[in-house]
Design an enzyme around this catalytic site. Structure first.
Site, PDB file in Angstrom:
ATOM      1  N   LYS A 212     -16.294   4.252  44.125  1.00 20.81           N
ATOM      2  CA  LYS A 212     -16.919   3.116  44.825  1.00 20.81           C
ATOM      3  C   LYS A 212     -17.893   2.377  43.900  1.00 20.81           C
ATOM      4  O   LYS A 212     -17.863   1.155  43.801  1.00 20.81           O
ATOM      5  CB  LYS A 212     -17.663   3.600  46.094  1.00 20.81           C
ATOM      6  CG  LYS A 212     -16.794   4.340  47.082  1.00 20.81           C
ATOM      7  CD  LYS A 212     -17.548   4.750  48.330  1.00 20.81           C
ATOM      8  CE  LYS A 212     -18.662   5.751  48.115  1.00 20.81           C
ATOM      9  NZ  LYS A 212     -18.208   7.082  47.634  1.00 20.81           N
TER      10      LYS A 212
ATOM     11  N   ARG B  26     -21.367   4.732  56.879  1.00 21.46           N
ATOM     12  CA  ARG B  26     -20.837   6.063  56.612  1.00 21.46           C
ATOM     13  C   ARG B  26     -20.706   6.885  57.882  1.00 21.46           C
ATOM     14  O   ARG B  26     -20.279   8.036  57.836  1.00 21.46           O
ATOM     15  CB  ARG B  26     -21.848   6.751  55.713  1.00 21.46           C
ATOM     16  CG  ARG B  26     -21.328   7.428  54.508  1.00 21.46           C
ATOM     17  CD  ARG B  26     -22.581   7.912  53.781  1.00 21.46           C
ATOM     18  NE  ARG B  26     -22.282   8.754  52.696  1.00 21.46           N
ATOM     19  CZ  ARG B  26     -22.246   8.347  51.429  1.00 21.46           C
ATOM     20  NH1 ARG B  26     -22.458   7.094  51.122  1.00 21.46           N
ATOM     21  NH2 ARG B  26     -21.991   9.208  50.500  1.00 21.46           N
TER      22      ARG B  26
ATOM     23  N   ARG C  17     -19.194  13.554  35.708  1.00 18.26           N
ATOM     24  CA  ARG C  17     -19.874  12.245  35.757  1.00 18.26           C
ATOM     25  C   ARG C  17     -21.245  12.285  35.077  1.00 18.26           C
ATOM     26  O   ARG C  17     -22.003  13.230  35.228  1.00 18.26           O
ATOM     27  CB  ARG C  17     -20.059  11.809  37.205  1.00 18.26           C
ATOM     28  CG  ARG C  17     -20.870  10.508  37.297  1.00 18.26           C
ATOM     29  CD  ARG C  17     -20.825   9.883  38.644  1.00 18.26           C
ATOM     30  NE  ARG C  17     -21.378  10.723  39.681  1.00 18.26           N
ATOM     31  CZ  ARG C  17     -21.369  10.418  40.959  1.00 18.26           C
ATOM     32  NH1 ARG C  17     -20.826   9.289  41.355  1.00 18.26           N
ATOM     33  NH2 ARG C  17     -21.882  11.233  41.851  1.00 18.26           N
TER      34      ARG C  17
ATOM     35  N   ARG D 296     -26.361  13.610  38.079  1.00 16.55           N
ATOM     36  CA  ARG D 296     -26.999  13.575  39.400  1.00 16.55           C
ATOM     37  C   ARG D 296     -27.196  14.985  39.952  1.00 16.55           C
ATOM     38  O   ARG D 296     -26.324  15.835  39.811  1.00 16.55           O
ATOM     39  CB  ARG D 296     -26.133  12.756  40.365  1.00 16.55           C
ATOM     40  CG  ARG D 296     -26.603  11.314  40.460  1.00 16.55           C
ATOM     41  CD  ARG D 296     -25.640  10.437  41.172  1.00 16.55           C
ATOM     42  NE  ARG D 296     -25.283  10.859  42.512  1.00 16.55           N
ATOM     43  CZ  ARG D 296     -24.485  10.169  43.320  1.00 16.55           C
ATOM     44  NH1 ARG D 296     -23.969   9.022  42.904  1.00 16.55           N
ATOM     45  NH2 ARG D 296     -24.189  10.593  44.518  1.00 16.55           N
TER      46      ARG D 296
ATOM     47  N   ARG E 194     -20.740  17.655  50.477  1.00 22.29           N
ATOM     48  CA  ARG E 194     -20.570  16.197  50.631  1.00 22.29           C
ATOM     49  C   ARG E 194     -19.151  15.882  51.104  1.00 22.29           C
ATOM     50  O   ARG E 194     -18.946  14.980  51.923  1.00 22.29           O
ATOM     51  CB  ARG E 194     -20.868  15.487  49.300  1.00 22.29           C
ATOM     52  CG  ARG E 194     -22.364  15.417  49.006  1.00 22.29           C
ATOM     53  CD  ARG E 194     -22.653  15.203  47.532  1.00 22.29           C
ATOM     54  NE  ARG E 194     -22.169  13.946  47.027  1.00 22.29           N
ATOM     55  CZ  ARG E 194     -21.978  13.696  45.736  1.00 22.29           C
ATOM     56  NH1 ARG E 194     -22.234  14.635  44.828  1.00 22.29           N
ATOM     57  NH2 ARG E 194     -21.549  12.518  45.354  1.00 22.29           N
TER      58      ARG E 194
HETATM   59  P1  AP5 Z   1     -18.137   6.694  40.925  1.00 22.39           P
HETATM   60  O1  AP5 Z   1     -17.778   5.255  40.776  1.00 22.39           O
HETATM   61  O2  AP5 Z   1     -19.525   7.124  40.544  1.00 22.39           O
HETATM   62  O3  AP5 Z   1     -17.755   7.201  42.410  1.00 22.39           O
HETATM   63  P2  AP5 Z   1     -18.489   6.966  43.816  1.00 22.39           P
HETATM   64  O4  AP5 Z   1     -17.425   6.796  44.830  1.00 22.39           O
HETATM   65  O5  AP5 Z   1     -19.521   5.889  43.684  1.00 22.39           O
HETATM   66  O6  AP5 Z   1     -19.142   8.407  43.979  1.00 22.39           O
HETATM   67  P3  AP5 Z   1     -20.570   8.818  44.565  1.00 22.39           P
HETATM   68  O7  AP5 Z   1     -20.759  10.257  44.192  1.00 22.39           O
HETATM   69  O8  AP5 Z   1     -21.635   7.846  44.158  1.00 22.39           O
HETATM   70  O9  AP5 Z   1     -20.303   8.697  46.093  1.00 22.39           O
HETATM   71  P4  AP5 Z   1     -21.130   9.307  47.242  1.00 22.39           P
HETATM   72  O10 AP5 Z   1     -20.597   8.554  48.400  1.00 22.39           O
HETATM   73  O11 AP5 Z   1     -21.068  10.768  47.357  1.00 22.39           O
HETATM   74  O12 AP5 Z   1     -22.639   9.055  46.782  1.00 22.39           O
HETATM   75  P5  AP5 Z   1     -23.741   7.978  47.242  1.00 22.39           P
HETATM   76  O13 AP5 Z   1     -24.582   7.663  46.078  1.00 22.39           O
HETATM   77  O14 AP5 Z   1     -23.108   6.875  47.997  1.00 22.39           O
HETATM   78  O15 AP5 Z   1     -17.061   7.546  40.079  1.00 22.39           O
HETATM   79  C1  AP5 Z   1     -17.157   8.961  39.991  1.00 22.39           C
HETATM   80  C2  AP5 Z   1     -16.655   9.429  38.613  1.00 22.39           C
HETATM   81  O16 AP5 Z   1     -15.261   9.170  38.520  1.00 22.39           O
HETATM   82  C3  AP5 Z   1     -17.304   8.710  37.412  1.00 22.39           C
HETATM   83  O17 AP5 Z   1     -17.490   9.625  36.369  1.00 22.39           O
HETATM   84  C4  AP5 Z   1     -16.288   7.609  37.039  1.00 22.39           C
HETATM   85  O18 AP5 Z   1     -16.336   7.282  35.654  1.00 22.39           O
HETATM   86  C5  AP5 Z   1     -14.966   8.300  37.425  1.00 22.39           C
HETATM   87  N1  AP5 Z   1     -13.949   7.354  37.906  1.00 22.39           N
HETATM   88  C6  AP5 Z   1     -14.130   6.302  38.753  1.00 22.39           C
HETATM   89  N2  AP5 Z   1     -12.964   5.675  39.001  1.00 22.39           N
HETATM   90  C7  AP5 Z   1     -12.011   6.365  38.315  1.00 22.39           C
HETATM   91  C8  AP5 Z   1     -10.578   6.229  38.176  1.00 22.39           C
HETATM   92  N3  AP5 Z   1      -9.916   5.241  38.801  1.00 22.39           N
HETATM   93  N4  AP5 Z   1      -9.937   7.121  37.405  1.00 22.39           N
HETATM   94  C9  AP5 Z   1     -10.597   8.133  36.755  1.00 22.39           C
HETATM   95  N5  AP5 Z   1     -11.941   8.313  36.851  1.00 22.39           N
HETATM   96  C10 AP5 Z   1     -12.644   7.442  37.623  1.00 22.39           C
HETATM   97  O19 AP5 Z   1     -24.579   8.834  48.284  1.00 22.39           O
HETATM   98  C11 AP5 Z   1     -25.356   9.938  47.841  1.00 22.39           C
HETATM   99  C12 AP5 Z   1     -26.067  10.561  49.024  1.00 22.39           C
HETATM  100  O20 AP5 Z   1     -26.976   9.611  49.624  1.00 22.39           O
HETATM  101  C13 AP5 Z   1     -25.174  11.005  50.204  1.00 22.39           C
HETATM  102  O21 AP5 Z   1     -24.631  12.293  49.983  1.00 22.39           O
HETATM  103  C14 AP5 Z   1     -26.180  10.970  51.357  1.00 22.39           C
HETATM  104  O22 AP5 Z   1     -27.026  12.090  51.324  1.00 22.39           O
HETATM  105  C15 AP5 Z   1     -27.011   9.738  51.044  1.00 22.39           C
HETATM  106  N6  AP5 Z   1     -26.445   8.514  51.645  1.00 22.39           N
HETATM  107  C16 AP5 Z   1     -25.901   7.470  50.973  1.00 22.39           C
HETATM  108  N7  AP5 Z   1     -25.458   6.533  51.835  1.00 22.39           N
HETATM  109  C17 AP5 Z   1     -25.721   7.000  53.081  1.00 22.39           C
HETATM  110  C18 AP5 Z   1     -25.503   6.474  54.376  1.00 22.39           C
HETATM  111  N8  AP5 Z   1     -24.888   5.293  54.573  1.00 22.39           N
HETATM  112  N9  AP5 Z   1     -25.894   7.220  55.436  1.00 22.39           N
HETATM  113  C19 AP5 Z   1     -26.521   8.406  55.248  1.00 22.39           C
HETATM  114  N10 AP5 Z   1     -26.757   8.956  54.055  1.00 22.39           N
HETATM  115  C20 AP5 Z   1     -26.371   8.264  52.963  1.00 22.39           C
HETATM  116 MG    MG Z   2     -21.622   5.834  43.876  1.00 19.02          MG
END
Ligand code: AP5
Ligand code: MG
Length: 215
Positions: A13, A89, A128, A161, A172
């Site tokens: 994402k 989410r 990552r 992270r 997660r």
């Molecule tokens: P990356 O682009 O970083 O993936 P991502 O989907 O952004 O992963 P996140 O871990 O950030 O998602 P998340 O939803 O768990 O975390 P968030 O910060 O939103 O890519 C990942 C890796 O893959 C990288 O190394 C990249 O290079 C590689 N890659 C990407 N695309 C690729 C491809 N096509 N092929 C190969 N490799 C690839 O949330 C964190 C925490 O915050 C949550 O757990 C929760 O506690 C809280 N939170 C956030 N939003 C909410 C909400 N709306 N409500 C409640 N709690 C929330």
């Molecule tokens: Mg992310």
């Protein structure tokens, strides 16, 4: 352009939101990035969010909705459009977003559901690394920085992270299947959903997202 990227942890994402900003100008709004900057700044919101994020749980809906609605009302977001990453989410968050957009008479163009298996998630998050300053996302194997430990774009140190530990990744994923998968059904019912195979090269996923905006 106004769209949502929904999908499990590590599906890409953040990677896709950054490309969409570079190439279309739409502003990424990532609830996770915002929470992490609040944690970094040691605000009350950051301290509260940290206790949930470190365990891989969701931050409560009320706090998250209030934070995101405030960001959505910013003039820059109004002018340039948005790519929501990681919000909504839960179904409650999706309903709150609908209420906010209806109030402001704003139409959502698309919801892209990026889909990969849990095994792919574990492999991606296990490698990552991200930039402490500009947020650029790397991977030790598939997208390594040119110089180890340093960002190609801004030269700042890279970090892992805290929630990218194997046990937290599993939690997660569990939370995603239980609480966020229903959000995909919610948007499917509204006709806005486009499903995309996230287990393809980054540029292919990007092209499919962009094609989905018009198709
Ligand atoms: P990356 O682009 O970083 O993936 P991502 O989907 O952004 O992963 P996140 O871990 O950030 O998602 P998340 O939803 O768990 O975390 P968030 O910060 O939103 O890519 C990942 C890796 O893959 C990288 O190394 C990249 O290079 C590689 N890659 C990407 N695309 C690729 C491809 N096509 N092929 C190969 N490799 C690839 O949330 C964190 C925490 O915050 C949550 O757990 C929760 O506690 C809280 N939170 C956030 N939003 C909410 C909400 N709306 N409500 C409640 N709690 C929330
Ligand atoms: Mg992310």
């Amino acid at each position: 352009m106004r769209m949502i990227l929904v999908g499990p942890p590590g599906v890409g994402k953040g990677t896709q939101a950054a490309l969409l900003e570079q190439r279309t100008g739409a502003k990424p709004l990532s609830s996770g990035v915002i929470f992490r900057s609040e944690i970094e700044a040691e605000t009350d919101l950051g301290q509260l969010a940290k206790s949930y994020i470190d365990r891989g749980e969701l931050v409560p809906n009320g706090i998250t909705i209030q934070m995101m609605v405030k960001r959505l009302r910013a003039p820059e977001i109004r002018a340039k459009g948005f790519v929501l990453d990681g919000f909504p989410r839960t179904v409650r968050q999706a309903e709150a977003l609908d209420e906010e957009l209806a109030k402001e008479d704003i139409r959502l163009h698309r919801v892209a559901s990026l889909e990969v298996s849990d095994e792919v998630v574990v492999a991606r998050l296990g490698g990552r690394i991200g930039c402490t300053k500009c947020g650029e996302i790397y991977h030790q194997v598939t997208k390594p920085p040119k110089r180890e430990g340093l960002c190609d774009k801004c030269n700042s140190p890279l970090f892992v992270r805290k929630d990218d530990q194997p046990e937290t990744i599993r939690e997660r994923l569990r939370v995603f299947h239980e609480q966020t998968a229903p959000v995909v059904d919610y948007y499917e019912a509204s006709g806005l959903l486009k499903r995309i195979n996230g287990d393809q090269p980054t540029e292919t996923v990007y092209s499919e997202i962009v094609a989905g905006l018009t198709g």
